[in-house]
Design an enzyme around this catalytic site. Structure first.
Site, short mmCIF file in Angstrom:
data_model
loop_
_atom_site.label_atom_id
_atom_site.label_comp_id
_atom_site.label_asym_id
_atom_site.label_seq_id
_atom_site.Cartn_x
_atom_site.Cartn_y
_atom_site.Cartn_z
N LYS A 55 0.94 -1.35 -0.08
CA LYS A 55 -0.02 -0.09 0.05
C LYS A 55 0.72 1.25 -0.17
CE LYS A 55 -3.30 -2.37 3.16
NZ LYS A 55 -3.66 -2.20 4.60
N GLY A 56 2.04 1.01 0.43
CA GLY A 56 2.89 2.13 0.92
C GLY A 56 3.04 3.22 -0.30
N GLU A 111 7.53 2.35 -6.41
CA GLU A 111 7.57 1.65 -4.79
C GLU A 111 7.85 2.88 -3.87
OE1 GLU A 111 6.79 -0.17 -2.94
OE2 GLU A 111 8.44 -1.97 -2.40
N ASP A 112 7.56 2.65 -2.60
CA ASP A 112 7.90 3.85 -1.68
C ASP A 112 9.11 3.63 -1.48
OD1 ASP A 112 7.60 1.24 -0.43
OD2 ASP A 112 5.99 1.78 0.98
N ASP A 115 14.74 -1.24 0.78
CA ASP A 115 15.62 -1.50 1.70
C ASP A 115 16.36 -2.63 1.49
OD1 ASP A 115 15.86 -1.36 4.44
OD2 ASP A 115 13.89 -3.01 4.91
N VAL A 165 10.90 4.81 8.68
CA VAL A 165 10.12 6.00 8.44
C VAL A 165 8.82 5.73 8.25
CG1 VAL A 165 12.32 7.32 7.51
CG2 VAL A 165 10.95 5.99 6.06
N ASP A 171 3.66 3.57 6.38
CA ASP A 171 3.18 3.31 7.90
C ASP A 171 3.89 2.53 8.65
OD1 ASP A 171 3.18 0.65 6.41
OD2 ASP A 171 1.68 0.05 7.87
N ARG A 177 0.27 6.99 7.76
CA ARG A 177 0.31 7.03 6.28
C ARG A 177 0.20 8.25 5.63
NH1 ARG A 177 0.95 1.95 3.88
NH2 ARG A 177 -0.08 0.23 4.93
P1 5GP Z 1 12.51 -4.59 0.69
O1 5GP Z 1 12.00 -5.65 0.19
O2 5GP Z 1 13.49 -3.67 -0.08
O3 5GP Z 1 13.22 -5.13 1.89
O4 5GP Z 1 11.49 -3.84 1.47
C1 5GP Z 1 10.66 -3.08 0.76
C2 5GP Z 1 9.56 -2.89 1.65
O5 5GP Z 1 9.68 -2.68 2.97
C3 5GP Z 1 8.71 -1.45 1.19
O6 5GP Z 1 7.85 -1.56 0.22
C4 5GP Z 1 8.32 -0.99 2.52
O7 5GP Z 1 6.86 -1.52 2.38
C5 5GP Z 1 8.78 -1.68 3.43
N1 5GP Z 1 9.93 -0.94 4.30
C6 5GP Z 1 11.24 -0.88 4.21
N2 5GP Z 1 11.72 0.21 4.91
C7 5GP Z 1 10.72 0.81 5.57
C8 5GP Z 1 10.52 1.89 6.32
O8 5GP Z 1 11.35 2.65 6.93
N3 5GP Z 1 9.11 2.49 6.49
C9 5GP Z 1 8.11 1.77 6.17
N4 5GP Z 1 6.87 2.21 6.44
N5 5GP Z 1 8.13 0.74 5.32
C10 5GP Z 1 9.46 0.20 4.96
MG MG Z 2 6.17 -1.30 0.12
#
Ligand code: 5GP
Ligand code: MG
Length: 189
Positions: A55-56, A111-112, A115, A165, A171, A177
């Site tokens: 949803k981000g 994408e938000d 990470d 964050v 969220d 959000r």
């Molecule tokens: P990845 O697969 O790159 O590890 O993670 C991506 C997802 O993790 C993002 O789409 C998000 O939903 C969540 N995420 C990673 N870091 C954060 C953060 O600092 N805050 C929030 N709210 N979501 C995060």
């Molecule tokens: Mg996400």
């Protein structure tokens, strides 16, 4: 002036450490990214398909898409790699697929935040396998210290430190959000 600010901008709650990126800075950067995307896709013959990762990304997608002048279609996908908390895992699950037929289209994944990279790595490979013309990615935020798998990012809003964050779509357990800014969550929360 202080008065006006405190009415217009929701104040930090006890769970939040500080505002990392204010609303105005976000809007300026989103406009710059949209301009770049308009340039890069100026010659496309089919509409660009923007796929927001639920949803981000919903607020970033809403603001970005409204600044696009290239023909585009909005779509969404939902994946899950996290539980309700903040612990990462490489286990990406498809929860809801796109509605559009992506074949022969240029796809831009919206994408938000990047990470570990697991989510975007999974999605890029998933969309490339569906007969698309091209697959690119845009993230509002990225945390360089946290990358586990390399992902090719075409449009990055901001690089941020390794903190959790919230705000502008992001969220913590479904809270925060709709804050207009990006704020840092207290580590102990
Ligand atoms: P990845 O697969 O790159 O590890 O993670 C991506 C997802 O993790 C993002 O789409 C998000 O939903 C969540 N995420 C990673 N870091 C954060 C953060 O600092 N805050 C929030 N709210 N979501 C995060
Ligand atoms: Mg996400």
């Amino acid at each position: 002036m202080d008065n006006i600010r405190s009415i217009a901008i929701p104040p930090l709650t006890d769970d939040l450490v500080r505002v990392l990126i204010d609303a105005e800075t976000i809007q300026r950067r989103v406009a710059e990214l949209a301009q770049q995307i308009n340039k890069d896709y100026a010659d496309i013959t089919e509409p660009l398909i923007l796929v927001g990762v639920l949803k981000g990304s919903f607020i970033y997608l809403a603001d970005l898409s409204r600044k696009l002048t290239v023909p585009h279609v909005i779509d969404f996908i939902a994946v899950s790699s996290y539980g309700k908390g903040t612990v990462s895992s490489g286990n990406v699950r498809l929860l809801m697929d796109t509605r559009e037929n992506l074949e022969h289209h240029h796809v831009l994944i919206v994408e938000d935040i990047l990470d570990s990279g697991y989510t975007l790595d999974y999605l890029v490979r998933y969309f490339k396998a569906r007969g698309t013309k091209s697959v690119q990615t845009t993230v509002l935020l990225e945390k360089p210290d946290r990358h586990v798998v390399p992902v090719d990012l075409a449009y990055v809003g901001f690089t941020i430190p390794d903190v959790w964050v919230v705000g502008y779509g992001l969220d913590y357990a479904e809270k925060y959000r709709t804050l207009p800014y990006i704020a840092e969550l207290k580590p102990q929360v």
